[in-house]
Design a protein around this motif. Structure first.
Motif, PDB file in Angstrom:
ATOM      1  N   VAL A  79       0.846  -1.189   0.000  1.00  0.00           N
ATOM      2  CA  VAL A  79       0.000   0.000   0.000  1.00  0.00           C
ATOM      3  C   VAL A  79       0.882   1.238   0.000  1.00  0.00           C
ATOM      4  O   VAL A  79       1.782   1.377   0.836  1.00  0.00           O
ATOM      5  CB  VAL A  79      -0.932   0.013   1.229  1.00  0.00           C
ATOM      6  CG1 VAL A  79      -1.797   1.268   1.233  1.00  0.00           C
ATOM      7  CG2 VAL A  79      -1.809  -1.242   1.244  1.00  0.00           C
ATOM      8  N   ALA A  80       0.647   2.138  -0.932  1.00  0.00           N
ATOM      9  CA  ALA A  80       1.423   3.375  -1.005  1.00  0.00           C
ATOM     10  C   ALA A  80       1.154   4.231   0.229  1.00  0.00           C
ATOM     11  O   ALA A  80       0.030   4.273   0.730  1.00  0.00           O
ATOM     12  CB  ALA A  80       1.050   4.151  -2.270  1.00  0.00           C
ATOM     13  N   PRO A  81       2.157   4.932   0.734  1.00  0.00           N
ATOM     14  CA  PRO A  81       1.978   5.775   1.922  1.00  0.00           C
ATOM     15  C   PRO A  81       0.868   6.811   1.761  1.00  0.00           C
ATOM     16  O   PRO A  81       0.183   7.150   2.717  1.00  0.00           O
ATOM     17  CB  PRO A  81       3.337   6.450   2.097  1.00  0.00           C
ATOM     18  CG  PRO A  81       4.307   5.502   1.454  1.00  0.00           C
ATOM     19  CD  PRO A  81       3.573   4.897   0.292  1.00  0.00           C
ATOM     20  N   ALA A 145       0.699   4.730   5.910  1.00  0.00           N
ATOM     21  CA  ALA A 145       1.075   6.129   6.082  1.00  0.00           C
ATOM     22  C   ALA A 145       1.885   6.332   7.348  1.00  0.00           C
ATOM     23  O   ALA A 145       2.902   7.033   7.355  1.00  0.00           O
ATOM     24  CB  ALA A 145      -0.185   7.000   6.111  1.00  0.00           C
ATOM     25  N   ILE A 146       1.457   5.713   8.438  1.00  0.00           N
ATOM     26  CA  ILE A 146       2.148   5.874   9.706  1.00  0.00           C
ATOM     27  C   ILE A 146       3.552   5.276   9.653  1.00  0.00           C
ATOM     28  O   ILE A 146       4.523   5.880  10.098  1.00  0.00           O
ATOM     29  CB  ILE A 146       1.336   5.243  10.851  1.00  0.00           C
ATOM     30  CG1 ILE A 146       0.097   6.093  11.134  1.00  0.00           C
ATOM     31  CG2 ILE A 146       2.178   5.110  12.110  1.00  0.00           C
ATOM     32  CD1 ILE A 146      -0.827   5.511  12.166  1.00  0.00           C
ATOM     33  N   HIS A 147       3.668   4.098   9.079  1.00  0.00           N
ATOM     34  CA  HIS A 147       4.979   3.454   9.008  1.00  0.00           C
ATOM     35  C   HIS A 147       5.935   4.262   8.145  1.00  0.00           C
ATOM     36  O   HIS A 147       7.126   4.358   8.436  1.00  0.00           O
ATOM     37  CB  HIS A 147       4.838   2.040   8.453  1.00  0.00           C
ATOM     38  CG  HIS A 147       4.121   1.114   9.392  1.00  0.00           C
ATOM     39  ND1 HIS A 147       3.584  -0.081   8.992  1.00  0.00           N
ATOM     40  CD2 HIS A 147       3.832   1.230  10.712  1.00  0.00           C
ATOM     41  CE1 HIS A 147       3.009  -0.681  10.028  1.00  0.00           C
ATOM     42  NE2 HIS A 147       3.146   0.098  11.073  1.00  0.00           N
ATOM     43  N   ALA A 155      -4.021   8.234  15.212  1.00  0.00           N
ATOM     44  CA  ALA A 155      -5.213   8.156  14.391  1.00  0.00           C
ATOM     45  C   ALA A 155      -5.843   6.784  14.549  1.00  0.00           C
ATOM     46  O   ALA A 155      -5.157   5.771  14.596  1.00  0.00           O
ATOM     47  CB  ALA A 155      -4.853   8.426  12.929  1.00  0.00           C
ATOM     48  N   ASN A 156      -7.157   6.768  14.630  1.00  0.00           N
ATOM     49  CA  ASN A 156      -7.891   5.539  14.917  1.00  0.00           C
ATOM     50  C   ASN A 156      -8.691   5.106  13.695  1.00  0.00           C
ATOM     51  O   ASN A 156      -9.548   5.855  13.223  1.00  0.00           O
ATOM     52  CB  ASN A 156      -8.830   5.796  16.101  1.00  0.00           C
ATOM     53  CG  ASN A 156      -9.478   4.548  16.612  1.00  0.00           C
ATOM     54  OD1 ASN A 156      -9.880   3.688  15.845  1.00  0.00           O
ATOM     55  ND2 ASN A 156      -9.604   4.445  17.924  1.00  0.00           N
ATOM     56  N   ILE A 196       1.587  14.261   3.333  1.00  0.00           N
ATOM     57  CA  ILE A 196       2.005  13.146   2.474  1.00  0.00           C
ATOM     58  C   ILE A 196       1.648  13.482   1.035  1.00  0.00           C
ATOM     59  O   ILE A 196       0.551  13.959   0.756  1.00  0.00           O
ATOM     60  CB  ILE A 196       1.302  11.842   2.884  1.00  0.00           C
ATOM     61  CG1 ILE A 196       1.715  11.435   4.297  1.00  0.00           C
ATOM     62  CG2 ILE A 196       1.622  10.705   1.920  1.00  0.00           C
ATOM     63  CD1 ILE A 196       0.999  10.205   4.802  1.00  0.00           C
ATOM     64  N   ASP A 197       2.558  13.251   0.147  1.00  0.00           N
ATOM     65  CA  ASP A 197       2.294  13.450  -1.277  1.00  0.00           C
ATOM     66  C   ASP A 197       1.367  12.349  -1.743  1.00  0.00           C
ATOM     67  O   ASP A 197       1.747  11.195  -1.869  1.00  0.00           O
ATOM     68  CB  ASP A 197       3.610  13.414  -2.058  1.00  0.00           C
ATOM     69  CG  ASP A 197       3.405  13.616  -3.551  1.00  0.00           C
ATOM     70  OD1 ASP A 197       2.245  13.790  -3.973  1.00  0.00           O
ATOM     71  OD2 ASP A 197       4.403  13.605  -4.276  1.00  0.00           O
ATOM     72  N   THR A 198       0.088  12.680  -2.011  1.00  0.00           N
ATOM     73  CA  THR A 198      -0.891  11.663  -2.369  1.00  0.00           C
ATOM     74  C   THR A 198      -0.645  11.062  -3.746  1.00  0.00           C
ATOM     75  O   THR A 198      -1.273  10.074  -4.108  1.00  0.00           O
ATOM     76  CB  THR A 198      -2.308  12.255  -2.330  1.00  0.00           C
ATOM     77  OG1 THR A 198      -2.396  13.338  -3.246  1.00  0.00           O
ATOM     78  CG2 THR A 198      -2.653  12.729  -0.927  1.00  0.00           C
ATOM     79  N   GLU A 199       0.249  11.655  -4.503  1.00  0.00           N
ATOM     80  CA  GLU A 199       0.543  11.089  -5.814  1.00  0.00           C
ATOM     81  C   GLU A 199       1.719  10.122  -5.752  1.00  0.00           C
ATOM     82  O   GLU A 199       2.022   9.440  -6.729  1.00  0.00           O
ATOM     83  CB  GLU A 199       0.878  12.209  -6.812  1.00  0.00           C
ATOM     84  CG  GLU A 199      -0.270  13.183  -7.041  1.00  0.00           C
ATOM     85  CD  GLU A 199      -1.491  12.479  -7.603  1.00  0.00           C
ATOM     86  OE1 GLU A 199      -1.313  11.587  -8.434  1.00  0.00           O
ATOM     87  OE2 GLU A 199      -2.607  12.838  -7.216  1.00  0.00           O
ATOM     88  N   ARG A 200       2.385  10.044  -4.623  1.00  0.00           N
ATOM     89  CA  ARG A 200       3.580   9.219  -4.526  1.00  0.00           C
ATOM     90  C   ARG A 200       3.240   7.751  -4.500  1.00  0.00           C
ATOM     91  O   ARG A 200       2.302   7.335  -3.828  1.00  0.00           O
ATOM     92  CB  ARG A 200       4.359   9.609  -3.258  1.00  0.00           C
ATOM     93  CG  ARG A 200       5.694   8.911  -3.118  1.00  0.00           C
ATOM     94  CD  ARG A 200       6.413   9.437  -1.874  1.00  0.00           C
ATOM     95  NE  ARG A 200       5.616   9.251  -0.671  1.00  0.00           N
ATOM     96  CZ  ARG A 200       5.892   9.820   0.475  1.00  0.00           C
ATOM     97  NH1 ARG A 200       6.911  10.648   0.584  1.00  0.00           N
ATOM     98  NH2 ARG A 200       5.140   9.591   1.546  1.00  0.00           N
TER      99      ARG A 200
END
Length: 206
Positions: A79-81, A145-147, A155-156, A196-200
């Motif tokens: 999964v992408a960040p 994302a967290i990793h 965040a929950n 976070i760059d959502t396109e990355r």
């Protein structure tokens, strides 16, 4: 011939799906379904056994063709960040676009959850399975994302899922409020993981 029949069946299901999505199961009359699909009552019943059979096929089509492709980046092996924010911002933008189907009609499954049809065991199970699938996808997106940002817990995923479901539930009544629910989820994620760059894409393993 078999391939053509399968193709025509898919076209019929998509046409019926639009009717069910727009007015719900109870609101969809057989004459309206006949008009939308171009099939007679007898043809619909011969193919799908009943109005309920057609609805079940429409729900499966809704999941397979509209819901799961959007969740796919959150369910990938890697999964992408930025996949979670990409999903959430896309959903928010859909609600803010008053011409979009999500803004106009909300979620076909979540809408059904508030109708008498949800008392049916099979329908109730389909809705529950969808919510679990959504929760799992959001959880995996948040973990990625967290990793990536080396952040601690905060965040929950239960809260994120509740906000998304709330947005889906209110969308057809107040799409701007629906967008607000999803915006709250976006803020929660951004506060936790930073920008976070959502396109990355996913980080390279090399």
């Amino acid at each position: 011939m078999a391939r053509m029949q399968a193709f025509e069946r898919d076209v019929v299901i998509r046409a019926a799906r639009m009717v069910f999505w727009r007015v719900g199961y109870d609101g969809a009359s057989i004459p309206e379904l006949e008009q939308a699909t171009g099939l007679s009552r007898s043809s619909l019943y011969n193919t799908f056994s009943s109005k309920r059979g057609l609805f079940d096929a429409a729900v499966q089509s809704y999941l397979d063709e509209l819901i799961r492709p959007r969740l796919a980046p959150l369910q990938a092996e890697v999964v992408a960040p930025g996949a979670l924010l990409t999903y959430l911002t896309g959903l928010r933008d859909a609600f803010e676009n008053l011409q979009s189907m999500p803004a106009a009609y909300g979620c076909m499954l979540i809408n059904t959850a508030s109708t008498p049809l949800a008392e049916d065991e099979h329908v109730r199970q389909v809705i529950a399975d969808y919510k679990r699938e959504l929760h799992s996808a959001l959880t995996r997106g948040l973990d990625a994302a967290i990793h990536d940002e080396a952040c601690g817990e905060g965040a929950n995923p239960e809260v994120l899922t509740a906000l998304v479901v709330a947005g889906l539930a209110i969308a057809r009544v107040d799409p701007r409020e629906a967008a607000g629910f999803v915006s709250s989820a976006i803020r929660i994620v951004r506060n936790q993981v930073g920008s976070i760059d959502t396109e990355r894409g996913p980080a390279s393993s090399s």
